[in-house]
Write a protein that holds these residues in place. Structure first.
Motif, PDB file in Angstrom:
ATOM      1  N   GLY A  16       0.812  -1.215   0.000  1.00 46.15           N
ATOM      2  CA  GLY A  16       0.000   0.000   0.000  1.00 46.15           C
ATOM      3  C   GLY A  16       0.839   1.254   0.000  1.00 46.15           C
ATOM      4  N   PHE A  17       0.174   2.374   0.292  1.00 46.34           N
ATOM      5  CA  PHE A  17       0.818   3.670   0.274  1.00 46.34           C
ATOM      6  C   PHE A  17       1.257   4.057   1.684  1.00 46.34           C
ATOM      7  N   MET A  18       2.035   5.132   1.756  1.00 50.04           N
ATOM      8  CA  MET A  18       2.484   5.626   3.048  1.00 50.04           C
ATOM      9  C   MET A  18       1.297   6.121   3.869  1.00 50.04           C
ATOM     10  N   ASP A  19       1.325   5.833   5.168  1.00 47.09           N
ATOM     11  CA  ASP A  19       0.285   6.336   6.049  1.00 47.09           C
ATOM     12  C   ASP A  19       0.837   7.319   7.077  1.00 47.09           C
ATOM     13  N   SER A  20       2.061   7.740   6.871  1.00 45.40           N
ATOM     14  CA  SER A  20       2.675   8.784   7.673  1.00 45.40           C
ATOM     15  C   SER A  20       3.769   9.422   6.821  1.00 45.40           C
ATOM     16  N   LEU A  21       4.219  10.578   7.235  1.00 46.50           N
ATOM     17  CA  LEU A  21       5.243  11.271   6.452  1.00 46.50           C
ATOM     18  C   LEU A  21       6.619  10.693   6.760  1.00 46.50           C
ATOM     19  N   PRO A  22       7.377  10.317   5.728  1.00 44.24           N
ATOM     20  CA  PRO A  22       8.740   9.837   5.980  1.00 44.24           C
ATOM     21  C   PRO A  22       9.635  10.966   6.460  1.00 44.24           C
ATOM     22  N   VAL A  23      10.615  10.631   7.271  1.00 43.68           N
ATOM     23  CA  VAL A  23      11.590  11.605   7.768  1.00 43.68           C
ATOM     24  C   VAL A  23      12.903  11.374   7.036  1.00 43.68           C
ATOM     25  N   ILE A  24      13.411  12.415   6.382  1.00 41.86           N
ATOM     26  CA  ILE A  24      14.615  12.303   5.561  1.00 41.86           C
ATOM     27  C   ILE A  24      15.678  13.239   6.115  1.00 41.86           C
ATOM     28  N   ASP A  25      16.843  12.700   6.396  1.00 43.00           N
ATOM     29  CA  ASP A  25      17.977  13.490   6.871  1.00 43.00           C
ATOM     30  C   ASP A  25      18.722  14.052   5.663  1.00 43.00           C
ATOM     31  N   ASP A 241      -2.680  12.922  10.093  1.00 39.16           N
ATOM     32  CA  ASP A 241      -2.325  14.007  11.007  1.00 39.16           C
ATOM     33  C   ASP A 241      -0.805  14.129  11.039  1.00 39.16           C
ATOM     34  N   VAL A 242      -0.310  15.354  10.797  1.00 41.13           N
ATOM     35  CA  VAL A 242       1.128  15.556  10.655  1.00 41.13           C
ATOM     36  C   VAL A 242       1.730  16.090  11.943  1.00 41.13           C
ATOM     37  N   THR A 243       2.659  15.340  12.492  1.00 41.83           N
ATOM     38  CA  THR A 243       3.475  15.794  13.606  1.00 41.83           C
ATOM     39  C   THR A 243       4.935  15.704  13.180  1.00 41.83           C
ATOM     40  N   THR A 244       5.779  16.519  13.792  1.00 43.97           N
ATOM     41  CA  THR A 244       7.174  16.564  13.375  1.00 43.97           C
ATOM     42  C   THR A 244       8.096  16.552  14.587  1.00 43.97           C
ATOM     43  N   PRO A 245       9.307  16.032  14.421  1.00 40.64           N
ATOM     44  CA  PRO A 245      10.310  16.156  15.478  1.00 40.64           C
ATOM     45  C   PRO A 245      10.656  17.630  15.696  1.00 40.64           C
ATOM     46  N   PRO A 246      11.181  17.978  16.861  1.00 40.51           N
ATOM     47  CA  PRO A 246      11.573  19.367  17.108  1.00 40.51           C
ATOM     48  C   PRO A 246      12.563  19.865  16.042  1.00 40.51           C
ATOM     49  N   ASP A 247      12.334  21.074  15.569  1.00 40.88           N
ATOM     50  CA  ASP A 247      13.204  21.759  14.598  1.00 40.88           C
ATOM     51  C   ASP A 247      13.159  21.159  13.193  1.00 40.88           C
TER      52      ASP A 247
END
Length: 334
Positions: A16-25, A241-247
């Motif tokens: 299937g498709f992504m169900d959350s936003l990937p985090v890319i360094d 629902d989009v949440t993000t790490p600090p900064d």
């Protein structure tokens, strides 16, 4: 030039498709230690959801905090003071947008957010200003300029443009192009820092503060606070629902990238729910190519013996058409 190795491309999540936003360094792309790994991660995110979160981007947390603080100070001004620089007074889409003066989703009604658009400030001696090119001119600043406001806004915009340069280099590698392929189209980009304020509403109010929409340009870099409310349409249905790490920053593709890549990459609808018990502030930074840059299907995105989905169009012409359909002051002029 570095070239992309398709064997290193990250696979889409099985089933299937992504169900959350990937985090890319981004650090391995920025410092050159492993740009191909970052390009692979970008390619996966852009073909699936068109939204992702970036860390290692180089934006100073102190500068980010200062920009948010300046936004809070501006929106705390009396309405009359903010209306002194109403966007309708601008020749280049710069200035204050009051609540319910913008409609991103006709089915949901006018947005309840308020905004300050700060476009690239181009002086009277700029060639495109002399030529009368739309979207080029002096930015509008608060009449009683708050101490440090312009310095902070300019520094924040410069930092975001630097991040955009790295991201476009990564996308070029992901698309099988030389890493500097996009550079000629971003010599003098159409860029805008938008400060947004979402006032709290009663819990029973369900209309989005920013209606479901896609962005118009190439990339959007978003700094948001911890209040929440941003939702991205999931490919399988429903909202993420989009949440993000600090900064961290959120990045999403605009319609121009989807058009440029012949829909290999996607521009995804998103919305913002109004906060209930706290004010919400965010800082989207919108980037599009130079006004006169021609956006046409990238060769590596067109299958042999097929025609591109769209004809070529100047970036500025495309942006103007999208602004006209969204902002009340432009509808009134039309």
């Amino acid at each position: 030039m570095t070239e992309f190795n398709w064997e290193r491309k990250i696979s889409v999540i099985p089933g299937g498709f992504m169900d959350s936003l990937p985090v890319i360094d981004l650090r391995p792309l920025r410092d050159g230690s492993d740009p191909l790994a970052v390009a692979g991660a970008l390619d996966t995110a852009c073909t699936d959801l068109g939204f992702f979160v970036i860390t290692g981007h180089g934006l100073d947390p102190a500068l980010r905090a200062a920009a948010v603080d300046q936004a809070k100070r501006f929106f705390a001004l009396p309405l009359e003071a903010k209306m002194d620089i109403a966007i309708a007074k601008s020749c280049c889409h710069s200035g204050y947008v009051a609540a319910r003066a913008e409609t991103l989703d006709d089915t949901a009604g006018a947005d309840t957010k308020e905004a300050l658009d700060i476009t690239t400030d181009r002086g009277p001696d700029h060639p495109d200003v002399i030529a009368g090119t739309p979207l080029h001119g002096a930015a509008q600043w608060p009449a009683t300029l708050m101490p440090g406001f312009r310095d902070v806004a300019d520094a924040y915009a410069a930092a975001c443009l630097d991040i955009n340069t790295h991201l476009m280099r990564g996308l070029a590698l992901a698309l099988g192009l030389t890493e500097d392929w996009f550079v000629p189209m971003f010599r003098d980009p159409l860029a805008s820092l938008r400060m947004l304020h979402y006032a709290p509403v009663p819990a029973e109010e369900t209309a989005p503060a920013a209606g479901a929409h896609t962005d118009y340009g190439s990339l959007t870099l978003l700094a948001q606070d911890d209040v929440g409310g941003l939702q991205v349409a999931a490919r399988g249905g429903g909202w993420i629902d989009v949440t993000t790490p600090p900064d961290a920053l959120i990045v999403n593709l605009g319609d121009m990238i989807a058009r440029w890549t012949n829909h290999r990459y996607v521009s995804t609808r998103h919305r913002v729910l109004a906060p209930v018990d706290r004010d919400r502030y965010s800082l989207p930074f919108f980037v599009a190519p130079d006004f006169h840059a021609v956006v046409e299907a990238i060769p590596t995105c067109v299958e042999p013996d097929t025609e591109p989905l769209y004809p070529p169009i100047a970036a500025g012409e495309y942006m103007l058409s999208r602004f006209d359909a969204t902002h009340d002051y432009l509808k009134a002029k039309a």
